[in-house]
Design a protein around this motif. Structure first.
Motif, PDB file in Angstrom:
ATOM      1  N   TYR A   1      15.376  45.145  31.497  1.00 34.45           N
ATOM      2  CA  TYR A   1      14.042  44.929  30.932  1.00 34.45           C
ATOM      3  C   TYR A   1      13.542  43.540  31.336  1.00 34.45           C
ATOM      4  CZ  TYR A   1      10.301  45.246  27.407  1.00 34.45           C
ATOM      5  OH  TYR A   1       9.091  45.308  26.760  1.00 34.45           O
ATOM      6  N   ASP A   2      12.269  43.430  31.638  1.00 33.45           N
ATOM      7  CA  ASP A   2      11.676  42.146  32.034  1.00 33.45           C
ATOM      8  C   ASP A   2      11.151  41.422  30.790  1.00 33.45           C
ATOM      9  OD1 ASP A   2      10.410  39.996  33.130  1.00 33.45           O
ATOM     10  OD2 ASP A   2       8.900  41.139  34.241  1.00 33.45           O
ATOM     11  N   TYR A   3      11.871  40.380  30.384  1.00 35.99           N
ATOM     12  CA  TYR A   3      11.506  39.614  29.192  1.00 35.99           C
ATOM     13  C   TYR A   3      10.743  38.330  29.531  1.00 35.99           C
ATOM     14  CZ  TYR A   3      14.976  42.543  26.766  1.00 35.99           C
ATOM     15  OH  TYR A   3      15.681  43.597  26.245  1.00 35.99           O
ATOM     16  N   THR A   4      10.417  38.099  30.796  1.00 31.89           N
ATOM     17  CA  THR A   4       9.870  36.795  31.174  1.00 31.89           C
ATOM     18  C   THR A   4       8.548  36.476  30.478  1.00 31.89           C
ATOM     19  OG1 THR A   4       8.859  37.813  33.141  1.00 31.89           O
ATOM     20  CG2 THR A   4      11.023  36.775  33.414  1.00 31.89           C
ATOM     21  N   GLY A   5       7.688  37.478  30.308  1.00 32.14           N
ATOM     22  CA  GLY A   5       6.424  37.232  29.619  1.00 32.14           C
ATOM     23  C   GLY A   5       6.646  36.869  28.166  1.00 32.14           C
ATOM     24  N   LEU A   6       7.514  37.607  27.490  1.00 29.90           N
ATOM     25  CA  LEU A   6       7.823  37.319  26.092  1.00 29.90           C
ATOM     26  C   LEU A   6       8.515  35.972  25.954  1.00 29.90           C
ATOM     27  CD1 LEU A   6       7.779  38.380  23.183  1.00 29.90           C
ATOM     28  CD2 LEU A   6       9.977  39.486  23.645  1.00 29.90           C
ATOM     29  N   GLU A   7       9.396  35.649  26.886  1.00 30.79           N
ATOM     30  CA  GLU A   7      10.072  34.350  26.852  1.00 30.79           C
ATOM     31  C   GLU A   7       9.074  33.200  26.965  1.00 30.79           C
ATOM     32  OE1 GLU A   7      12.789  34.916  30.036  1.00 30.79           O
ATOM     33  OE2 GLU A   7      14.439  35.545  28.722  1.00 30.79           O
ATOM     34  N   ALA A   8       8.020  33.400  27.754  1.00 30.68           N
ATOM     35  CA  ALA A   8       6.987  32.362  27.878  1.00 30.68           C
ATOM     36  C   ALA A   8       6.289  32.137  26.542  1.00 30.68           C
ATOM     37  CB  ALA A   8       5.972  32.758  28.952  1.00 30.68           C
ATOM     38  N   ILE A   9       6.029  33.219  25.802  1.00 31.20           N
ATOM     39  CA  ILE A   9       5.399  33.088  24.480  1.00 31.20           C
ATOM     40  C   ILE A   9       6.332  32.357  23.524  1.00 31.20           C
ATOM     41  CG2 ILE A   9       4.492  34.306  22.479  1.00 31.20           C
ATOM     42  CD1 ILE A   9       3.712  36.595  24.299  1.00 31.20           C
ATOM     43  N   LEU A  10       7.593  32.789  23.465  1.00 33.27           N
ATOM     44  CA  LEU A  10       8.531  32.214  22.504  1.00 33.27           C
ATOM     45  C   LEU A  10       8.821  30.749  22.831  1.00 33.27           C
ATOM     46  CD1 LEU A  10      10.994  35.207  21.998  1.00 33.27           C
ATOM     47  CD2 LEU A  10       9.032  34.530  20.588  1.00 33.27           C
ATOM     48  N   ALA A  11       8.888  30.420  24.115  1.00 23.85           N
ATOM     49  CA  ALA A  11       9.096  29.015  24.492  1.00 23.85           C
ATOM     50  C   ALA A  11       7.939  28.159  24.013  1.00 23.85           C
ATOM     51  CB  ALA A  11       9.270  28.901  26.007  1.00 23.85           C
ATOM     52  N   MET A  12       6.707  28.661  24.171  1.00 24.50           N
ATOM     53  CA  MET A  12       5.528  27.941  23.691  1.00 24.50           C
ATOM     54  C   MET A  12       5.576  27.803  22.171  1.00 24.50           C
ATOM     55  SD  MET A  12       1.553  29.175  23.610  1.00 24.50           S
ATOM     56  CE  MET A  12       2.016  30.380  22.355  1.00 24.50           C
ATOM     57  N   LEU A  13       5.924  28.881  21.491  1.00 20.86           N
ATOM     58  CA  LEU A  13       5.971  28.885  20.029  1.00 20.86           C
ATOM     59  C   LEU A  13       6.987  27.867  19.520  1.00 20.86           C
ATOM     60  CD1 LEU A  13       4.871  30.432  17.517  1.00 20.86           C
ATOM     61  CD2 LEU A  13       6.851  31.935  17.736  1.00 20.86           C
ATOM     62  N   ILE A  14       8.174  27.880  20.099  1.00 22.21           N
ATOM     63  CA  ILE A  14       9.219  26.954  19.677  1.00 22.21           C
ATOM     64  C   ILE A  14       8.807  25.515  19.966  1.00 22.21           C
ATOM     65  CG2 ILE A  14      11.581  26.208  20.179  1.00 22.21           C
ATOM     66  CD1 ILE A  14      12.251  29.216  20.583  1.00 22.21           C
ATOM     67  N   ALA A  15       8.194  25.280  21.122  1.00 16.68           N
ATOM     68  CA  ALA A  15       7.751  23.926  21.462  1.00 16.68           C
ATOM     69  C   ALA A  15       6.726  23.404  20.461  1.00 16.68           C
ATOM     70  CB  ALA A  15       7.174  23.903  22.879  1.00 16.68           C
ATOM     71  N   GLU A  16       5.820  24.263  20.018  1.00 18.73           N
ATOM     72  CA  GLU A  16       4.821  23.841  19.023  1.00 18.73           C
ATOM     73  C   GLU A  16       5.501  23.508  17.694  1.00 18.73           C
ATOM     74  OE1 GLU A  16       1.758  23.192  19.496  1.00 18.73           O
ATOM     75  OE2 GLU A  16       1.490  23.999  21.513  1.00 18.73           O
ATOM     76  N   CYS A  17       6.484  24.303  17.317  1.00 17.66           N
ATOM     77  CA  CYS A  17       7.201  24.037  16.062  1.00 17.66           C
ATOM     78  C   CYS A  17       7.980  22.735  16.153  1.00 17.66           C
ATOM     79  CB  CYS A  17       8.138  25.203  15.749  1.00 17.66           C
ATOM     80  SG  CYS A  17       7.296  26.755  15.357  1.00 17.66           S
TER      81      CYS A  17
END
Length: 442
Positions: free
Chosen positions: A396-412
């Motif tokens: 499964y290609d998770y790269t798009g979701l990983e980009a969202i979660l990386a942004m989310l974690i960085a904001e937190c």
């Protein structure tokens, strides 16, 4: 590997056999936020036995200093244990970033509180490249503090270039001044020889001694350390929550999501904009990240919210632009074309694995932004295919979701880093006030 002798109930935080922090009876730091509930397990505790006791003759004999030796008694008790790599990531969400570690260290240096004069960058380089394989939990080696460990196992490889002033720093207390336990863990985050070393919190003796309720050590993360994630609709929240469980299980307990049942209260971007205004007006104390889609409607309301006076504990973001969205198959009144869907049709389903030939259908024209709104074809099927996963699928290609979660974690992380820096600054000001010279009225 701390040793327990008859000096009250002791509690220790360790890295392998290196002691990072300790407490006694009711005087200790609560390190429970470093660990997940599943990290509670049975771990070894070490006690010093009489070296001349014949009943202990079969136990390892440890020679410490010239006139002191002991037999090592090992007991298995309840405690927390997690790999350093996991704990280091959790510390980021608690605000202990590299920038915080530097600020804390240099504050002590500026105040003249250090017994050595090496720089933060010197120490960071040593810890990043040092071989910590000797710090493995090994009974016959006894216990070490960080300064002694560095002096014995790390600095000799530098030869005549070894920073001797670091070796001297461990003379009495064994600590490296200006470097707390959490800074040590963070600075070792990228050291491959330390990644899998166990960080253990050995609290059983304090709990069994009645100095603190056992619930103290099993409590979930405090609300002040958690983040409330608010999205445009229930499907966005479901996808983000499931993504955290799959890809970042070591961090998932930091995040809360609003009710995702049928009566989801903030469905629709207009309602979410009004909700954000309401949160700002009541000066909400929770750490909050508001996430808009990267489509036409989402960007419009994200831009509106960006003009609001959001408090420091709130971040308002949209899903990130991706290069792969710049040339995306689209279909509309004028037929099929390759188009850029960033800011126009990139709802969260587009960040999932949409197969080899995904397509967006243009649905309506928005006069406010002079562009069409679009939706990915088969979005419900994309949602189901992802939400039905019980474990990470290597195909499964998770790269798009990983980009969202990386942004989310960085904001937190940016929220808690600012909070931690503010606390540090307050402590610094308080320290200056307490150390200011006293004046006598004339």
């Amino acid at each position: 590997m701390p040793l327990y002798v008859d000096m009250g109930s002791m509690i220790h935080l360790t890295l392998g056999r290196i002691e990072l922090d300790w407490g006694k009876n009711s005087g200790f730091t609560d390190h429970s936020a470093l660990f997940r509930p599943g990290d509670l397990t049975t771990i070894p505790y070490y006690y010093a036995g009489d070296s001349d006791d014949p009943e202990c003759a079969h136990l390892p004999l440890i020679q410490r200093w010239e006139n002191f030796s002991y037999r090592l008694i090992t007991e298995m008790k309840e405690g927390y244990s997690a790999p350093l790599g996991v704990v280091a990531r959790r510390l980021l969400l608690l605000g202990y970033t590299d920038a915080y570690c530097r600020e804390d260290f240099e504050w002590h240096a500026d105040d003249g509180c250090l017994s050595h004069d090496f720089s933060f960058d010197e120490l960071k380089a040593i810890l990043a490249s040092a071989d910590f394989s000797a710090a493995q939990l090994s009974p016959e080696k006894g216990a070490d503090d960080l300064a002694s460990f560095l002096s014995t196992y790390v600095l000799p490889r530098y030869g005549t270039d070894a920073p001797k002033r670091l070796r001297q720093a461990g003379g009495d207390g064994g600590e490296v001044d200006g470097l707390g336990a959490y800074s040590v863990i963070r600075l070792l985050a990228n050291n491959p020889t330390a990644q899998n070393l166990p960080i253990t919190w050995q609290f059983a003796d304090v709990a069994d001694g009645g100095w603190a309720p056992r619930a103290t050590f099993e409590a979930p993360l405090r609300q002040s350390s958690r983040f409330l994630i608010v999205t445009e609709g229930s499907s966005d929240a479901q996808i983000l929550k499931h993504g955290l469980r799959l890809l970042y299980p070591d961090l998932a307990d930091f995040f809360d999501f609003v009710d995702m049942q049928e009566n989801y209260p903030f469905s629709g971007t207009g309602n979410l904009y009004n909700f954000v205004r309401g949160l700002i007006s009541i000066k909400i104390q929770n750490n909050i990240v508001v996430v808009f889609d990267n489509d036409n409607e989402g960007v419009f309301n994200w831009e509106r919210c960006a003009r609001l006076n959001a408090p420091p504990n709130m971040r308002i973001v949209k899903l990130p632009d991706l290069n792969r969205f710049k040339s995306y198959r689209t279909v509309g009144p004028s037929g099929e074309h390759l188009g850029d869907i960033n800011g126009k049709a990139a709802a969260i389903e587009c960040y999932l694995d949409a197969g080899p030939d995904p397509q967006v259908r243009w649905t309506s024209y928005d006069h406010r932004r002079d562009r069409y709104q679009g939706v990915v074809v088969g979005k419900e099927a994309l949602q189901r295919a992802f939400l039905d996963q019980r474990s990470v699928d290597p195909n499964y290609d998770y790269t798009g979701l990983e980009a969202i979660l990386a942004m989310l974690i960085a904001e937190c992380v940016s929220i808690t880093e600012a909070e931690a820096m503010a606390v540090l600054e307050a402590e610094r000001i308080d320290g200056y006030a307490n150390n200011a010279p006293k004046t006598t009225p004339e």
